[in-house]
Design an enzyme around this catalytic site. Structure first.
Site, short mmCIF file in Angstrom:
data_model
loop_
_atom_site.label_atom_id
_atom_site.label_comp_id
_atom_site.label_asym_id
_atom_site.label_seq_id
_atom_site.Cartn_x
_atom_site.Cartn_y
_atom_site.Cartn_z
N GLU A 10 47.13 18.87 44.10
CA GLU A 10 46.11 17.69 44.09
C GLU A 10 45.18 16.86 42.68
OE1 GLU A 10 42.14 17.91 46.37
OE2 GLU A 10 41.64 15.22 45.57
N ASP A 42 31.84 26.89 36.27
CA ASP A 42 31.33 26.53 35.16
C ASP A 42 30.23 26.38 34.82
OD1 ASP A 42 31.17 22.78 36.54
OD2 ASP A 42 30.26 24.63 34.26
N ASP A 74 27.44 25.43 31.59
CA ASP A 74 26.73 24.63 31.77
C ASP A 74 25.57 24.94 30.38
OD1 ASP A 74 25.47 21.80 30.63
OD2 ASP A 74 26.81 20.66 32.35
#
Lengths: 431, 473
Positions: free
Chosen positions: A43, A111, A113
């Site tokens: 995807e 991830d 941040d």
């Protein structure tokens, strides 16, 4: 924010062939053991200019991927999982029975941040980042990368700059891609130390009589040195009352808090030292006080370590890692707000990485206009040492440190599993 | 397994007090009387429901061991060991048939059977446990010799990092020969198994094992994790196969005999999931502020207040509060209006429509795979992990003492009431703390115990409406 013509350049500079090679994991159709439909079951999602978000896009080949991007004009491309069937044909399959639409492979991703560290950085907040706080990302990469390799035995790890204020990590080993949600969640929790929000004061609670070997190694090899060196220099975390009050609140003993508070209030005006020097002196005082008093309560046993961990230990976004169907931005996209390219970061040299020196789209356009590089980076020259353009270095790194070793090992795996299958069927014919 | 009329079975010499735990790998060739089909299943359901209640009340593993022991003795015991084993096996397979038929039922069955297995395993001695591990046919070997030596120091660090070893933990360390060592010092155990880390996710998540190059070193006392993962995985696959068989052959073939029994059994025991709100609880937007102060449990009140204050909530908070409001009776259109009114003060209504409206519609089953999501129960909320900028989770668990006291004060608790609640919190009985809060606020007792925020809301509304039937509460 983003001018269509500039983004046209971005779409021309996007390394379609490299990304396609990566995500095909060796299934290039050149070996009988290849699954030629593998890439087509991945995807992708596109975010278009008016915040229109298109999910479940899939492509049979690199040229259809390239064509779609150049005609839809997405300004952000996300990569999702490999599903049991082509995502864009998912409605043709019912949700019961054997052909359920479900993810079957997905890289293990992380991830990090920098906005999640706002409570421990004083130079910036929110979307800003500078050379004083970026080192938090550097140390995060070192801790997580070492653990992924040494503890979990992963070999094919890609670190990418997120374009503005963080980093992404893609673990691409076959074992990692086949992990279930529960296993991903377990790894994310293994990495989790900071459990904070504004409602609790002591956000890192290290219980027990010693640190787990993973935390101990991280502390000794990376965190302690970073805290006492670069962090103190950049953030001077004890230099003012506001700053040191926050740290004193992490000490669970009121008497020790008052003792140190008094000492520091008295010395506040008298000192002629720099902010950084004051900070270091106070840190030493805090350590000595805690060392002599740590037997007072179990919660004081590792208070020093807790403080160091609070300021330096990686804070990953758990939700990103836990589910296979979570989408993550593709490497080499351009960040729409900063114009910077999401380039790979070398984990073995991450101290050298400077987020403010990453090529921007305008710089790339200027380089092309002045004839400094080829327009199309999308070709197969693996040994192209003449490409010293801004983006060329990153692409070269991507190929040599990550893509080539990965593809080599994928091909070996495809070959050996094919041989096993053939071997088995040969046996079944034996008389 | 064949269901027939009366048959005699032969006895065996198994010890009744230390029965085998079957793995339910295949349906055994036993014969079952039709009456037993239903009765055995009901007894097992009583056990599973008891396990569910125990977990909902936040009992720790040792307490759950006792709960399971008591439940098993009460409902599944038989003087003849082989009869007991047969009932165990038969009842499992019947319930499996009953609970394979929907996702909700499957999830519940899987969780409860796994928990049941886990605690039955923990109650066995080390030899019996090793035998069960053997039955799974796992290829994992014990670490010995030079390899073990090289790991000893770090294995010791792991043991010490897990904190104080108290007398009650001695029961958990079932290897008798190292019992004394562990009681007196932080010694490394005698036996460690080298296992791929994927096989023991809960030990990895809790940093309870040493991991090196993809292998976890699992202590003898931690074997339960290994087998529970295997057991769970097997049952999960089996449920899918059973469902397929049910749908394709069994349901039709048995429509005059077993199917009615199976269908009746499933409605007996699923606890209310609050996915369909009832008449008590239709709220409208104009009443919502008042209702939040009068009837919301603390977790939802906090989220609601933060939403009003910040005009924003992060994902975890939106899910927890949003689904709660759905369960309370807020219709989709009202929900969209409510969230839009708040969020547009911060991000603007255009951004709300683009980025947040989808999520709300998704919760109501109008997008994506169209699942009508059920509001979170306390167990789920307590085990969530609010991070930076989050306001979801269970305040009794996730708030610091000061913040919790302040919040309880705002709910109107007296200082004595507050002490009782804080006492429960200190002992990690978060749902009991919430139950005590409920009792203090409404001046009534709540015997059942709170285990779902929507239950708190409904009970609260019942009380308030009985006092002032006409006025909106």
């Amino acid at each position: 924010m983003f001018i269509t013509s500039e983004f046209t350049t971005a779409r021309n500079l996007f390394p379609y062939t490299d990304i396609h090679k990566w995500l095909s994991y060796g299934h290039d159709g050149k070996h009988p053991g290849c699954d030629e439909y593998y890439f087509g079951r991945r995807e992708f999602s596109f975010t278009l200019e008016n915040d229109v978000y298109l999910r479940y896009k899939s492509f049979k080949s690199v040229s259809s991927l390239e064509h779609a991007i150049k005609s839809c004009f997405p300004y952000k491309i996300d990569i999702g999982a490999v599903y049991s069937v082509d995502p864009d044909k998912r409605h043709a399959y019912s949700q019961t029975g054997t052909n359920v639409f479900t993810p079957v492979e997905r890289e293990l991703v992380f991830d990090i941040d920098i906005t999640d560290y706002d409570d421990v950085r004083y130079c910036c907040s929110g979307a800003d980042v500078c050379s004083k706080c970026w080192p938090l990302m550097t140390v995060a990469i070192k801790v997580i990368h070492t653990s992924l390799k040494e503890d979990f035995g992963f070999k094919h790890i890609l670190w990418v700059f997120s374009g503005r204020r963080g980093v992404h990590c893609w673990v691409c080993d076959p074992k990692a891609r086949r992990m279930t949600n529960e296993q991903r969640s377990a790894v994310a929790e293994y990495f989790r130390v900071y459990k904070g929000n504004e409602n609790n004061a002591r956000k890192v609670a290290l219980m027990g009589y010693s640190l787990h070997p993973f935390l101990a190694r991280s502390y000794v090899d990376f965190l302690k040195g970073f805290f006492e060196g670069e962090l103190q220099a950049n953030q001077s975390i004890f230099s003012t009352k506001d700053k040191y009050d926050k740290i004193l609140e992490m000490i669970s003993d009121e008497d020790i808090q008052s003792e140190l508070r008094e000492k520091w209030e008295k010395s506040a005006n008298r000192s002629s030292l720099s902010e950084e020097a004051i900070s270091l002196v106070r840190w030493e005082q805090l350590k000595n006080t805690l060392q002599s008093k740590k037997h007072k309560a179990p919660t004081l046993r590792m208070c020093v370590e807790e403080i160091v961990f609070t300021f330096t230990y990686p804070r990953i976004d758990l939700e990103v890692s836990k589910q296979m169907n979570h989408l993550l931005k593709a490497p080499f996209c351009v960040h729409p707000k900063t114009g910077r390219v999401c380039v790979p970061i070398d984990p073995n040299n991450c101290d050298e990485f400077d987020p403010l020196a990453v090529p921007t789209l305008s710089q790339l356009i200027e380089e092309i206009n002045s004839g400094g590089s080829k327009m199309d980076v999308d070709d197969d020259d693996d040994d192209d040492d003449t490409d010293t353009s801004l983006l060329g270095k990153s692409i070269k790194f991507f190929r040599s440190s990550f893509l080539e070793p990965l593809l080599k090992s994928c091909k070996e795996e495809i070959e050996s599993s094919y041989k096993t299958k053939i071997g088995k069927s040969k046996d079944s014919f034996s008389w | 397994m064949e269901v027939i009329r009366s048959q005699k079975r032969t006895a065996s010499n198994d010890v009744v007090s230390n029965p085998k735990i079957p793995l339910y790998l295949t349906a055994p060739p036993l014969e079952v009387r039709l009456e037993e089909f239903e009765l055995f299943a009901i007894d097992r359901l009583r056990v599973l429901k008891g396990v569910s209640d125990g977990l909902a009340r936040g009992k720790n593993p040792k307490e759950m061991d006792d709960v399971v022991d008591a439940l098993w003795k009460e409902h599944m015991r038989h003087s003849d060991a082989s009869e007991m084993l047969n009932k165990d096996i038969i009842s499992h397979f019947v319930i499996r048939l009953v609970y394979c038929r929907s996702d909700e039922l499957k999830k519940w069955f899987l969780s409860m059977e796994t928990a049941l297995f886990r605690h039955r395993f923990r109650l066995r001695n080390f030899e019996a446990q090793r035998a069960i591990v053997g039955e799974f046919g796992l290829p994992y070997k014990a670490v010995t010799g030079a390899e073990l030596e090289s790991l000893k120091e770090r294995l010791g660090q792991v043991v010490r990092s897990l904190g104080q070893i108290s007398p009650s933990v001695v029961n958990d360390i079932c290897c008798v020969s190292v019992c004394f060592f562990s009681f007196l010092s932080f010694a490394v155990e005698a036996v460690y198994y080298k296992v791929p880390f994927e096989e023991v996710p809960d030990l990895v998540a809790g940093r309870r094992v040493l991991i090196q190059k993809g292998h976890a070193f699992v202590a003898g006392s931690q074997l339960v994790s290994l087998v529970v993962t295997q057991f769970r995985s097997h049952i999960s696959k089996a449920l899918i196969l059973t469902n397929r068989k049910w749908m394709t052959t069994i349901r039709e073939r048995e429509k005059d005999r077993l199917t009615p029994i199976v269908e009746a059994l499933s409605t007996t025991y699923v606890g209310p999931d609050y996915s369909q709100s009832n008449d008590y609880a239709d709220i409208s937007l104009k009443d919502i502020d008042q209702v939040s102060k009068s009837s919301f449990p603390l977790c939802m009140r906090h989220l609601f207040e933060k939403l009003r204050e910040d005009h924003h909530l992060k994902h975890g908070g939106r899910m927890q509060l949003g689904l709660f409001l759905k369960g309370v009776g807020l219709k989709l259109d009202d929900a969209l209006a409510f969230w839009r009114a708040e969020f547009s003060k911060k991000v603007g209504s255009e951004r709300f429509d683009k980025e947040y409206a989808y999520g709300i519609r998704h919760n109501y089953g109008k997008e994506g795979k169209r699942t009508d999501y059920t509001p979170y129960a306390c167990q789920k909320i307590i085990s969530s992990a609010p991070g930076v900028g989050d306001h979801h989770g269970c305040p009794y668990r996730h708030f610091s003492e000061d913040n919790l006291r302040a919040a309880l004060g705002r709910m109107g608790l007296s200082s004595r009431g507050m002490e009782d609640v804080m006492d429960k919190v200190r002992n990690k009985h978060y749902q009991l703390a919430c139950t005590l809060t409920f009792e203090a606020v409404y001046g009534t007792s709540c015997d059942v115990g709170i285990n779902h925020p929507n239950q708190y809301f409904e009970e609260s509304q019942k009380i308030l409406k009985s006092k002032t039937p006409a006025a909106p509460v």
